[in-house]
Design a protein around this motif. Structure first.
Motif, PDB file in Angstrom:
ATOM      1  N   VAL A 186      -5.615   8.182   0.042  1.00  0.00           N
ATOM      2  CA  VAL A 186      -5.340   7.831   1.439  1.00  0.00           C
ATOM      3  C   VAL A 186      -4.577   6.514   1.505  1.00  0.00           C
ATOM      4  O   VAL A 186      -5.014   5.506   0.933  1.00  0.00           O
ATOM      5  CB  VAL A 186      -6.661   7.655   2.237  1.00  0.00           C
ATOM      6  CG1 VAL A 186      -6.367   7.451   3.722  1.00  0.00           C
ATOM      7  CG2 VAL A 186      -7.597   8.828   2.013  1.00  0.00           C
ATOM      8  N   ASP A 187      -3.438   6.531   2.203  1.00  0.00           N
ATOM      9  CA  ASP A 187      -2.728   5.293   2.553  1.00  0.00           C
ATOM     10  C   ASP A 187      -3.215   4.892   3.937  1.00  0.00           C
ATOM     11  O   ASP A 187      -2.907   5.551   4.929  1.00  0.00           O
ATOM     12  CB  ASP A 187      -1.217   5.551   2.563  1.00  0.00           C
ATOM     13  CG  ASP A 187      -0.414   4.331   3.018  1.00  0.00           C
ATOM     14  OD1 ASP A 187      -1.022   3.275   3.327  1.00  0.00           O
ATOM     15  OD2 ASP A 187       0.820   4.448   3.085  1.00  0.00           O
ATOM     16  N   THR A 188      -3.999   3.821   4.010  1.00  0.00           N
ATOM     17  CA  THR A 188      -4.622   3.450   5.277  1.00  0.00           C
ATOM     18  C   THR A 188      -3.697   2.653   6.195  1.00  0.00           C
ATOM     19  O   THR A 188      -4.116   2.169   7.235  1.00  0.00           O
ATOM     20  CB  THR A 188      -5.897   2.610   5.047  1.00  0.00           C
ATOM     21  OG1 THR A 188      -5.542   1.425   4.349  1.00  0.00           O
ATOM     22  CG2 THR A 188      -6.920   3.385   4.256  1.00  0.00           C
ATOM     23  N   GLY A 189      -2.428   2.524   5.825  1.00  0.00           N
ATOM     24  CA  GLY A 189      -1.491   1.696   6.585  1.00  0.00           C
ATOM     25  C   GLY A 189      -1.322   2.078   8.035  1.00  0.00           C
ATOM     26  O   GLY A 189      -0.899   1.267   8.850  1.00  0.00           O
ATOM     27  N   GLY A 190      -1.644   3.318   8.378  1.00  0.00           N
ATOM     28  CA  GLY A 190      -1.486   3.767   9.760  1.00  0.00           C
ATOM     29  C   GLY A 190      -2.350   3.002  10.738  1.00  0.00           C
ATOM     30  O   GLY A 190      -2.090   2.992  11.937  1.00  0.00           O
ATOM     31  N   LEU A 191      -3.360   2.349  10.234  1.00  0.00           N
ATOM     32  CA  LEU A 191      -4.225   1.568  11.111  1.00  0.00           C
ATOM     33  C   LEU A 191      -3.853   0.095  11.123  1.00  0.00           C
ATOM     34  O   LEU A 191      -4.597  -0.737  11.620  1.00  0.00           O
ATOM     35  CB  LEU A 191      -5.675   1.747  10.688  1.00  0.00           C
ATOM     36  CG  LEU A 191      -6.183   3.164  10.878  1.00  0.00           C
ATOM     37  CD1 LEU A 191      -7.566   3.321  10.279  1.00  0.00           C
ATOM     38  CD2 LEU A 191      -6.197   3.527  12.343  1.00  0.00           C
ATOM     39  N   GLU A 192      -2.669  -0.199  10.586  1.00  0.00           N
ATOM     40  CA  GLU A 192      -2.259  -1.600  10.571  1.00  0.00           C
ATOM     41  C   GLU A 192      -1.936  -2.100  11.972  1.00  0.00           C
ATOM     42  O   GLU A 192      -1.435  -1.369  12.812  1.00  0.00           O
ATOM     43  CB  GLU A 192      -1.026  -1.779   9.672  1.00  0.00           C
ATOM     44  CG  GLU A 192      -1.433  -1.919   8.226  1.00  0.00           C
ATOM     45  CD  GLU A 192      -0.243  -1.926   7.294  1.00  0.00           C
ATOM     46  OE1 GLU A 192       0.907  -1.994   7.774  1.00  0.00           O
ATOM     47  OE2 GLU A 192      -0.474  -1.879   6.087  1.00  0.00           O
ATOM     48  N   PRO A 193      -2.197  -3.367  12.210  1.00  0.00           N
ATOM     49  CA  PRO A 193      -1.912  -3.939  13.524  1.00  0.00           C
ATOM     50  C   PRO A 193      -0.406  -4.038  13.785  1.00  0.00           C
ATOM     51  O   PRO A 193       0.378  -4.175  12.873  1.00  0.00           O
ATOM     52  CB  PRO A 193      -2.520  -5.330  13.426  1.00  0.00           C
ATOM     53  CG  PRO A 193      -2.529  -5.648  11.978  1.00  0.00           C
ATOM     54  CD  PRO A 193      -2.731  -4.352  11.274  1.00  0.00           C
TER      55      PRO A 193
ATOM     56  N   VAL B   8       4.482  -0.739  10.104  1.00  0.00           N
ATOM     57  CA  VAL B   8       5.503   0.293  10.220  1.00  0.00           C
ATOM     58  C   VAL B   8       4.927   1.697  10.055  1.00  0.00           C
ATOM     59  O   VAL B   8       5.329   2.622  10.748  1.00  0.00           O
ATOM     60  CB  VAL B   8       6.624   0.043   9.190  1.00  0.00           C
ATOM     61  CG1 VAL B   8       7.514   1.264   9.045  1.00  0.00           C
ATOM     62  CG2 VAL B   8       7.455  -1.158   9.628  1.00  0.00           C
ATOM     63  N   THR B   9       3.975   1.834   9.160  1.00  0.00           N
ATOM     64  CA  THR B   9       3.403   3.159   8.918  1.00  0.00           C
ATOM     65  C   THR B   9       2.503   3.538  10.084  1.00  0.00           C
ATOM     66  O   THR B   9       1.602   2.811  10.439  1.00  0.00           O
ATOM     67  CB  THR B   9       2.582   3.161   7.622  1.00  0.00           C
ATOM     68  OG1 THR B   9       3.255   2.364   6.669  1.00  0.00           O
ATOM     69  CG2 THR B   9       2.415   4.550   7.091  1.00  0.00           C
ATOM     70  N   ARG B  10       2.747   4.691  10.685  1.00  0.00           N
ATOM     71  CA  ARG B  10       2.050   5.046  11.929  1.00  0.00           C
ATOM     72  C   ARG B  10       0.707   5.721  11.679  1.00  0.00           C
ATOM     73  O   ARG B  10      -0.222   5.521  12.441  1.00  0.00           O
ATOM     74  CB  ARG B  10       2.912   5.991  12.779  1.00  0.00           C
ATOM     75  CG  ARG B  10       4.234   5.397  13.175  1.00  0.00           C
ATOM     76  CD  ARG B  10       4.057   4.394  14.314  1.00  0.00           C
ATOM     77  NE  ARG B  10       5.128   3.412  14.228  1.00  0.00           N
ATOM     78  CZ  ARG B  10       5.503   2.622  15.211  1.00  0.00           C
ATOM     79  NH1 ARG B  10       4.865   2.671  16.354  1.00  0.00           N
ATOM     80  NH2 ARG B  10       6.459   1.766  15.039  1.00  0.00           N
TER      81      ARG B  10
ATOM     82  N   LYS C 179       0.822  -1.216   0.000  1.00  0.00           N
ATOM     83  CA  LYS C 179       0.000   0.000   0.000  1.00  0.00           C
ATOM     84  C   LYS C 179       0.857   1.268   0.000  1.00  0.00           C
ATOM     85  O   LYS C 179       0.619   2.184  -0.784  1.00  0.00           O
ATOM     86  CB  LYS C 179      -0.925   0.030   1.229  1.00  0.00           C
ATOM     87  CG  LYS C 179      -1.977  -1.080   1.233  1.00  0.00           C
ATOM     88  CD  LYS C 179      -2.893  -0.982   2.448  1.00  0.00           C
ATOM     89  CE  LYS C 179      -2.155  -1.146   3.758  1.00  0.00           C
ATOM     90  NZ  LYS C 179      -1.513  -2.476   3.923  1.00  0.00           N
ATOM     91  N   SER C 180       1.838   1.311   0.888  1.00  0.00           N
ATOM     92  CA  SER C 180       2.643   2.534   1.010  1.00  0.00           C
ATOM     93  C   SER C 180       3.512   2.759  -0.220  1.00  0.00           C
ATOM     94  O   SER C 180       3.694   3.900  -0.673  1.00  0.00           O
ATOM     95  CB  SER C 180       3.516   2.474   2.267  1.00  0.00           C
ATOM     96  OG  SER C 180       2.701   2.359   3.411  1.00  0.00           O
ATOM     97  N   THR C 181       4.022   1.657  -0.769  1.00  0.00           N
ATOM     98  CA  THR C 181       4.816   1.765  -2.002  1.00  0.00           C
ATOM     99  C   THR C 181       3.960   2.349  -3.119  1.00  0.00           C
ATOM    100  O   THR C 181       4.374   3.279  -3.818  1.00  0.00           O
ATOM    101  CB  THR C 181       5.333   0.374  -2.431  1.00  0.00           C
ATOM    102  OG1 THR C 181       6.104  -0.181  -1.362  1.00  0.00           O
ATOM    103  CG2 THR C 181       6.190   0.462  -3.681  1.00  0.00           C
TER     104      THR C 181
ATOM    105  N   SER D 145       5.415   8.278   2.773  1.00  0.00           N
ATOM    106  CA  SER D 145       4.968   7.123   3.521  1.00  0.00           C
ATOM    107  C   SER D 145       6.151   6.166   3.697  1.00  0.00           C
ATOM    108  O   SER D 145       6.893   5.924   2.767  1.00  0.00           O
ATOM    109  CB  SER D 145       3.841   6.454   2.740  1.00  0.00           C
ATOM    110  OG  SER D 145       3.078   5.642   3.548  1.00  0.00           O
ATOM    111  N   ILE D 146       6.290   5.644   4.894  1.00  0.00           N
ATOM    112  CA  ILE D 146       7.450   4.788   5.161  1.00  0.00           C
ATOM    113  C   ILE D 146       7.181   3.369   4.671  1.00  0.00           C
ATOM    114  O   ILE D 146       6.168   2.784   5.008  1.00  0.00           O
ATOM    115  CB  ILE D 146       7.768   4.755   6.673  1.00  0.00           C
ATOM    116  CG1 ILE D 146       8.031   6.165   7.183  1.00  0.00           C
ATOM    117  CG2 ILE D 146       8.957   3.844   6.953  1.00  0.00           C
ATOM    118  CD1 ILE D 146       7.817   6.296   8.687  1.00  0.00           C
ATOM    119  N   VAL D 147       8.105   2.839   3.896  1.00  0.00           N
ATOM    120  CA  VAL D 147       7.973   1.473   3.395  1.00  0.00           C
ATOM    121  C   VAL D 147       8.983   0.594   4.123  1.00  0.00           C
ATOM    122  O   VAL D 147      10.157   0.891   4.194  1.00  0.00           O
ATOM    123  CB  VAL D 147       8.247   1.408   1.879  1.00  0.00           C
ATOM    124  CG1 VAL D 147       8.183  -0.027   1.385  1.00  0.00           C
ATOM    125  CG2 VAL D 147       7.265   2.283   1.121  1.00  0.00           C
TER     126      VAL D 147
HETATM  127 MG    MG Z   1       2.283   0.755   4.793  1.00  0.00          MG
END
Ligand code: MG
Ligand code: GDP
Length: 164
Positions: free
Chosen positions: A55-62, A36-38, A15-17, A28-30
């Motif tokens: 929107v990169d939704t990675g900030g809600l990753e577990p 990793v993405t906050r 996603k972030s890439t 966005s940090i990959v």
């Molecule tokens: Mg990400």
């Protein structure tokens, strides 16, 4: 009102890439580890004269495996609530996983427009057969891409803005 397009998917699908390649910078940090993405990242962008917020939704990753199922559902739900179109990103190298199916279930419950992007199709001639199983997730539009190699990103964006 600007349209909102959210990139949704389980951790590590890219996603972030993809977000970075689409917006053209490195906000966005990959990283190889999931979680990793906050924070969710929002960027305005434009394609074929249509402006929208990506929107990169990675900030809600577990952060841990234990909470993965619950969090992935929560992530997809938040994105669903605010997005007009969802890019449901999956990993063409890994195939369909249980977490992909969980995300699909959440997305199907609502009447949202979804484009499935099968990522990591790095060499289209070699990898294109990996795309087809993802029709099994139950969405009409499935496009093979490579975020890293910027392959087919134009086709993906065309499909997205056609849903506005
Ligand atoms: Mg990400
Ligand atoms: P996220 O957790 O969904 O945000 O995924 P990331 O963008 O952090 O990427 C996870 C891993 O997949 C990283 O090691 C990326 O380099 C890799 N990756 C992302 N896009 C591609 C791609 O198109 N092809 C390949 N082979 N690897 C990719």
């Amino acid at each position: 009102m600007k349209y909102t397009v959210a990139i949704v998917g389980r951790p590590n699908v890219g996603k972030s890439t993809l977000f970075n390649k689409l917006v053209g910078d490195r906000l966005s940090i990959v990283k190889d580890e999931p979680g990793v993405t906050r924070d969710r990242l929002y960027r305005e962008m434009e394609w074929s004269g249509k402006e929208f917020i990506l929107v990169d939704t990675g900030g809600l990753e577990p952060r841990t495996e234990d909470f993965m199922m619950a969090k992935i559902k929560q992530q997809a739900q938040v994105a669903i609530d605010e997005a007009d179109v969802i890019i449901f990103l999956v990993d063409g190298k890994a195939g369909i996983t249980g977490l992909d199916e969980d995300v699909a279930t959440v997305l199907r419950k609502q009447d949202k427009k979804v484009v499935v992007a099968v990522n990591k199709i790095d060499n289209y001639m070699r990898d294109q057969e990996n795309i087809f199983e993802f029709y099994g997730l139950g969405f009409e539009e499935v496009i093979g891409i490579s975020g890293e190699h910027k392959t087919n990103l134009g086709d993906l964006l065309d499909a997205v803005i056609n849903k506005f």
